[in-house]
Write a protein that holds these residues in place. Structure first.
Motif: not given
Length: 147
Positions: A127, A131, A140-141, A143-144, A147
């Motif tokens: 994943r 990204l 951003r990756i 952060d994604t 979560t």
């Protein structure tokens, strides 16, 4: 006279990048289990190690840069080599789990647990790579993935 360099193998490329990832690719899951804190479960140790790797944007978690990720994704040979590295991590994890539980390394329960935990990490890695290829910035990756 022109010298031709032989193509770098995936393991060599990853080794060049592992200056940010102590211990290398293969034993990383096993190391999380063997170095876990007293009373910490193997699952909690693996989650903590992944969270730390994401925060550090570690290549072992998949943060390799867009060019490198594209090169791997675009090459069936490199993709197979990467899968082999994931399989080796799973094998080392099974050995660490067996040692931690007193089971034999070929115990089906240990192998199943290592397979499931290794698959989770492989999917998270994929994943992060997807990204990265899509052009998302590492922050951003991270952060994604966190979560």
């Amino acid at each position: 006279m022109l010298l031709q360099q032989r193509p770098l193998r995936l393991q060599e490329l990853l080794k060049q990048r592992e200056g940010r990832s102590p211990g290398g690719v293969r034993p990383s899951l096993a190391r999380a289990v063997t170095a876990r804190q007293p009373g910490e479960s193997a699952l909690a140790a693996l989650r903590r190690a992944f969270t730390e790797a994401v925060a550090a944007q570690d290549p072992v978690a998949g943060f390799s840069g867009q060019e490198f990720a594209r090169m791997i994704a675009g090459s069936p040979t490199l993709t197979v080599c990467l899968r082999g590295l994931h399989d080796q991590r799973e094998h080392h994890l099974a050995r660490a789990l067996a040692e931690a539980t007193g089971a034999q390394p070929d115990d089906i329960t240990v192998q199943t647990a290592a397979g499931l935990l290794g698959t989770v990490h492989r999917l998270l890695f994929q994943r992060i790579q997807a990204l990265t290829i899509a052009g998302l910035p590492n922050d951003r990756i991270a952060d994604t993935a966190a979560t």
